[in-house]
Design an enzyme around this catalytic site. Structure first.
Site, PDB file in Angstrom:
ATOM      1  N   LYS A 181       0.818  -1.208   0.000  1.00  0.00           N
ATOM      2  CA  LYS A 181       0.000   0.000   0.000  1.00  0.00           C
ATOM      3  C   LYS A 181       0.859   1.269   0.000  1.00  0.00           C
ATOM      4  O   LYS A 181       0.434   2.310  -0.506  1.00  0.00           O
ATOM      5  CB  LYS A 181      -0.927   0.031   1.210  1.00  0.00           C
ATOM      6  CG  LYS A 181      -1.831  -1.183   1.365  1.00  0.00           C
ATOM      7  CD  LYS A 181      -2.840  -1.305   0.235  1.00  0.00           C
ATOM      8  CE  LYS A 181      -3.943  -2.297   0.547  1.00  0.00           C
ATOM      9  NZ  LYS A 181      -3.509  -3.696   0.605  1.00  0.00           N
TER      10      LYS A 181
HETATM   11  C1  LIG Z   1      -4.112  -4.807   0.206  1.00  0.00           C
HETATM   12  C2  LIG Z   1      -3.293  -6.047   0.153  1.00  0.00           C
HETATM   13  C3  LIG Z   1      -3.546  -7.058  -0.778  1.00  0.00           C
HETATM   14  C4  LIG Z   1      -4.698  -6.979  -1.760  1.00  0.00           C
HETATM   15  O1  LIG Z   1      -4.548  -5.950  -2.685  1.00  0.00           O
HETATM   16  P1  LIG Z   1      -5.820  -5.422  -3.502  1.00  0.00           P
HETATM   17  O2  LIG Z   1      -5.354  -4.243  -4.251  1.00  0.00           O
HETATM   18  O3  LIG Z   1      -6.844  -5.082  -2.460  1.00  0.00           O
HETATM   19  O4  LIG Z   1      -6.267  -6.541  -4.368  1.00  0.00           O
HETATM   20  C5  LIG Z   1      -2.706  -8.160  -0.809  1.00  0.00           C
HETATM   21  N1  LIG Z   1      -1.699  -8.286   0.082  1.00  0.00           N
HETATM   22  C6  LIG Z   1      -1.433  -7.341   1.001  1.00  0.00           C
HETATM   23  C7  LIG Z   1      -0.320  -7.558   1.964  1.00  0.00           C
HETATM   24  C8  LIG Z   1      -2.206  -6.193   1.073  1.00  0.00           C
HETATM   25  O5  LIG Z   1      -1.934  -5.251   1.985  1.00  0.00           O
END
Ligand SMILES: *Cc1c(COP(=O)(O)O)cnc(C)c1O
Length: 501
Positions: A113
């Protein structure tokens, strides 16, 4: 470049407006109205550039209402050595000649993120300036664990912004929770919600759609916006690392210019993998996007059957950031592959709201299947995948990445596709250390130890340092302790706003 809503009743408007609004007022998501294309020569040319320079090249055609200086300064503030502990920002690690892992977790909160949320606040503040916005922006976030902390870090003490994060009380790991409840900054609020992530997310969506709430916060000189992956400003920075990974493969001679590769993406809200779809649309040589799910495998069922059905039990898994049954960004994909058919999208989304499911037509399903492939890993398979990855490659992965590697094996067995493949690694193994330690160490070593003790044990075992964002977490002071029911989320927002002005 102009942006329009997937529901057909808002826009077109410039990027700054779309980023400021977050979600379109008609309930849809903003999408670019034109396709950006890069030639193979463009792609080859970026292989000699730094991550920052690659980012500028990819962002520029999407942010045509931003000046070059504004884009450059946003990129430089986001992707620097103070925030990222690796000079490549998103380094590509080779496991073997055909399989690489794209590490998206070198930012301050140790999950992918950060790749978007380190830059979004800068894009947003510039969007406010450009649109002559005088009110402060109030960011509301629903988080399954990682977005919340990454958004808090991105927005803390950014002038003219405030941020409230809601997380499911029992739906995040101990480390994730500590990261959020110890958050510092003068413009931040953090609330636990009694319920799961979908309850939390629908609570936030309801506040965004509530005109009385909008007026109430406007009375305090605030305007809502979103840092969830429904905001285009979150999506566009994620396109960059698909190009960056391919550029690295080119630079290392692992692929020839134009050679197709696969990307495997551990998926929840469909944001990360959707950025891969846009990269492919832009001309990146992508064969398949492999959607890796956990036991909340609503997307696997959709990709194999054309039926999206959220009427099923919500499962808590060891990959909690993927514990999602409503993958918001799928709406953007449906809009794009139906040739921007807002009427059909509106109908499917109405069905989802009314009945909890929708079925796409055969032509749409065929399109989906020509681009995507999907399978899932349950918790036992995920644990085995962590173990096997370490045994085969001496490489330590977190639970989400392990889901990706398991599904990659299934993909290869099932299709025989030997193309070069990049698995997106979405979190540091230290962020989900309890499961990782249990997978790699013996029962006696881990029994009865808390996540913070396991953090150190994992570091000793692997020889890798505990990332600075997680070091000493247990000793930091807790600053946010409020727990609310889902229907009390609006009150929490008003209390926060009133306390600030
Ligand atoms: C948010 C997240 C995901 C999923 O990503 P999306 O964009 O919601 O599909 C997968 N792994 C981790 C560690 C995340 O923080």
């Amino acid at each position: 470049m102009l942006y329009a809503s997937t529901r057909g009743n808002h826009g077109p408007l410039p990027a700054a407006e779309a980023i400021k609004l977050g979600i379109a007022p008609d309930g849809g998501l903003f999408v670019p109205t034109k396709r950006v294309m890069l030639s193979l020569e463009d792609i080859v040319a970026i292989s000699s550039l730094s991550y920052q320079q690659r980012a500028i090249k990819i962002l520029q055609p999407y942010l045509t209402d931003f000046s070059m200086d504004q884009i450059r300064s946003s990129v430089e503030k986001a992707y620097n050595s103070a925030s990222f502990d690796h000079s490549d920002v998103a380094p590509l690690t080779e496991l073997d000649t055909k399989l690489s892992v794209l590490e998206l977790w070198h930012g301050p909160t140790c999950a992918f993120k950060d790749m978007a949320l380190q830059i979004l606040p800068h894009l947003l503040v510039k969007s406010m300036e450009k649109t002559g916005e005088s009110a402060g922006i109030l960011i509301l976030v629903a988080t399954s664990g990682d977005t919340g902390k990454a958004a808090l870090e991105g927005f803390k003490d950014v002038p003219h912004t405030a941020i409230i994060v809601f997380y499911p009380e029992k739906g995040v790991s101990e480390v994730q929770k500590m990261q959020m409840v110890t958050q510092e900054g003068g413009n931040v609020g953090v609330y636990a919600v009694r319920g799961n992530f979908d309850d939390t997310q629908s609570g936030v969506k309801a506040i965004f759609g509530d005109t009385a709430m909008q007026q109430a916060v406007a009375g305090r000189d605030f305007k809502f916006s979103s840092a969830n992956s429904i905001n285009w400003g979150r999506l566009v920075p994620q396109i960059v690392y698909y190009f960056s990974a391919y550029a690295d493969l080119l630079a290392r001679g692992r692929v020839k210019p134009g050679e197709m590769v696969n990307f495997v993406v551990p998926t929840g809200n469909f944001g990360n993998i959707l950025a891969g779809f846009y990269a492919r649309q832009m001309g990146l040589p992508v064969h398949r996007l492999v959607c890796a799910a956990n036991e909340n495998n609503v997307l696997t069922d959709f990709i194999t059957s054309g039926i999206y059905n959220r009427n099923r039990d919500f499962k808590r898994t060891i990959s909690p950031s993927m514990d999602i049954l409503i993958s918001s960004n799928l709406e953007r994909l449906l809009y794009e592959i139906t040739g921007q058919d807002a009427v059909r999208v509106r109908q499917w989304m109405a069905d989802l709201g009314d009945k909890g499911f929708y079925t796409v037509d055969d032509a749409t399903l065929e399109q989906v299947q020509s681009l995507f492939w999907s399978d899932y890993a349950d918790d036992a398979a995920t644990m085995l995948s962590i173990k096997e990855t370490y045994r085969r490659f001496g490489y330590v992965v977190d639970t989400h990445t392990a889901v990706g590697l398991h599904v990659y094996d299934r993909y290869r067995q099932s299709t025989g596709d030997e193309r070069s493949t990049v698995v997106l690694s979405t979190a540091s193994p230290f962020k989900f250390n309890a499961s990782v330690a249990r997978a790699l160490l013996s029962e006696e070593q881990t029994a009865g130890r808390d996540e913070f003790a396991l953090l150190q044990m994992l570091s000793d075992f692997s020889g890798l340092p505990v990332p600075s964002g997680l070091n000493g977490l247990a000793q930091r002071s807790v600053r946010h302790t409020t727990v609310v029911d889902r229907d009390k989320m609006p009150e929490a927002v008003m209390d926060f706003v009133e306390a600030r002005k």
